[in-house]
Write a protein that holds these residues in place. Structure first.
Motif, PDB file in Angstrom:
ATOM      1  N   GLU A   1       0.834  -1.203   0.000  1.00 27.80           N
ATOM      2  CA  GLU A   1       0.000   0.000   0.000  1.00 27.80           C
ATOM      3  C   GLU A   1       0.864   1.247   0.000  1.00 27.80           C
ATOM      4  N   LEU A   2       1.926   1.230   0.785  1.00 32.18           N
ATOM      5  CA  LEU A   2       2.828   2.380   0.812  1.00 32.18           C
ATOM      6  C   LEU A   2       3.499   2.548  -0.545  1.00 32.18           C
ATOM      7  N   LYS A   3       3.845   1.413  -1.130  1.00 29.16           N
ATOM      8  CA  LYS A   3       4.462   1.458  -2.460  1.00 29.16           C
ATOM      9  C   LYS A   3       3.525   2.164  -3.441  1.00 29.16           C
ATOM     10  N   ALA A   4       2.251   1.827  -3.396  1.00 30.91           N
ATOM     11  CA  ALA A   4       1.281   2.450  -4.302  1.00 30.91           C
ATOM     12  C   ALA A   4       1.161   3.943  -4.044  1.00 30.91           C
ATOM     13  N   MET A   5       1.202   4.326  -2.764  1.00 37.07           N
ATOM     14  CA  MET A   5       1.110   5.753  -2.442  1.00 37.07           C
ATOM     15  C   MET A   5       2.314   6.511  -2.980  1.00 37.07           C
ATOM     16  N   ILE A   6       3.473   5.883  -2.892  1.00 37.30           N
ATOM     17  CA  ILE A   6       4.693   6.526  -3.395  1.00 37.30           C
ATOM     18  C   ILE A   6       4.600   6.676  -4.910  1.00 37.30           C
ATOM     19  N   GLU A   7       4.062   5.658  -5.564  1.00 36.85           N
ATOM     20  CA  GLU A   7       3.884   5.739  -7.015  1.00 36.85           C
ATOM     21  C   GLU A   7       2.894   6.841  -7.370  1.00 36.85           C
TER      22      GLU A   7
END
Lengths: 310, 83
Positions: free
Chosen positions: A279-285
């Protein structure tokens, strides 16, 4: 800690509901209600409470980190800087870096890289006189960091004070500056920094999306975003042990060492509330970063997320 | 005390600690992201356009908007914080 078990069931359902809400409006604040650990508070209350937590723990922050993580936090931070692998001349912005752990490691790293550069340079120059050799060392004395710089930005005055004292105590001054600022509203110009780090800080930011957008803004094209943060353990056995340790031991340590049970209760809860790796990865993207990836440390107790501004 | 060439900290409490000069390269107003002017007299970073000034305390600039002081023609010298 005793009264936690029955609350857990109640809060678990609420947590799920909030998660769903957060999921559907991913990247935006979940309305006026937010989480502070397992409590539900308004955005303003959350900021205030978090500020107070760190105001209270600032002086004992390092001691507590050592006791809670059994010294492992030092290894995690070493790994972060090694992953960064900065070369002399790098401009680093360390956000939520209050007590300076990442900044000092960065300085040590570029200093040693610089030393090796100098040694290699001298080795290749054959037939130098002693005069010339000593001159080389002299002229590079003031560039021991090779123009590398780190700016430490934190929202909490007390944490910065502790950081500055530590710097003075250990003799760090060159290439190091301190700014009181908000990760959601950085007082820095666009496209300025080579690397942006946030170690164990993003969890305490109220609007993660804004912080990520600001990180993107202040990085130079080609710049790297690095985030070191507590994350989620998928292995059920380790997860169980980790939960036990977190909820039974850490707040007690907080009380014994820092005289502050509640702050450390918040700390443990905030870790559970923070989005997991994907989820954090998606937010960073979402913030515009490319090549976003993460590396789990210790089965996911901690994760390093990395992204690039291209 | 320590062998370092950083910002001056020799004199006592009279002189406020100066700002690290290299910081001025990066710092802008967090609200408008526009450049700031360092005002040595009051040891503040001033945003002329918005008419606000950020204080520098112990050499650390306080760039939180709530802490900024309005510099417009108001009678009270200090303490008039932005809401």
């Amino acid at each position: 800690a005793a009264g936690l078990c029955p609350c857990w069931v109640l809060l678990a359902s609420r947590r799920a509901a909030l998660r769903a809400l957060c999921g559907s409006v991913r990247g935006l604040a979940a309305g006026p209600e937010m989480h502070f650990g397992f409590q539900t508070v308004t955005e303003a209350e959350r900021r205030e409470k978090i500020y107070q937590v760190f105001e209270n723990v600032a002086k004992k922050y390092d001691v507590m980190n050592d006791s809670m993580t059994l010294g492992l936090h030092r290894v995690w931070k070493d790994i972060l800087v090694r992953k960064m692998n900065p070369c002399p001349g790098t401009l680093l912005l360390d956000v939520a870096g209050g007590t300076g752990d990442i900044a000092f490691r960065f300085i040590d790293y570029v200093r040693s890289v610089r030393q090796r550069q100098l040694q290699r340079k001298l080795k290749h120059h054959q037939n130098l006189s002693w005069q010339e050799i000593s001159e080389t060392y002299q002229e590079n004395k003031f560039k021991s960091l090779g123009d590398s710089q780190v700016v430490v930005c934190d929202i909490n005055k007390e944490m910065l004070k502790v950081g500055k004292q530590k710097a003075q105590h250990h003799g760090y001054s060159e290439g190091l500056s301190w700014v009181l600022g908000n990760a959601e509203e950085l007082p820095f110009d666009d496209d300025k920094f080579d690397v942006y780090t946030i170690a164990f800080g993003i969890r305490n930011v109220t609007r993660t999306d804004l912080a990520l957008q600001e990180a993107y803004r202040v990085l130079k094209p080609g710049g790297r975003f690095l985030c070191l943060e507590f994350s989620h353990v998928s292995n059920p056995l380790i997860s169980r042990l980790y939960d036990l340790y977190s909820f039974q031991v850490i707040p007690v340590l907080g009380e014994v060492i820092a005289g502050d049970w509640k702050s450390y209760q918040y700390l443990v809860e905030s870790i559970r509330r923070f989005p997991p790796q994907e989820e954090l990865k998606a937010m960073i993207e979402d913030a515009g970063f490319f090549k976003v990836d993460y590396q789990n440390l210790n089965s996911g107790i901690v994760a390093i997320h990395s992204g690039f501004k291209l | 005390r320590q062998a370092s060439g950083g910002a001056g900290q020799g004199s006592g409490s009279a002189r406020p600690q100066p700002l690290e000069p290299s910081l001025l390269r990066f710092l802008v107003c967090p609200l408008s992201k526009r450049p700031l002017r360092y005002e040595e007299a009051t040891n503040e970073l001033v945003n002329e356009e918005l008419g606000i000034a950020y204080p520098i305390i112990d050499g650390i600039p306080n760039m939180i908007p709530e802490a900024a002081r309005t510099t417009k023609k108001q009678p009270p010298a200090e303490g008039s914080k932005q809401p």
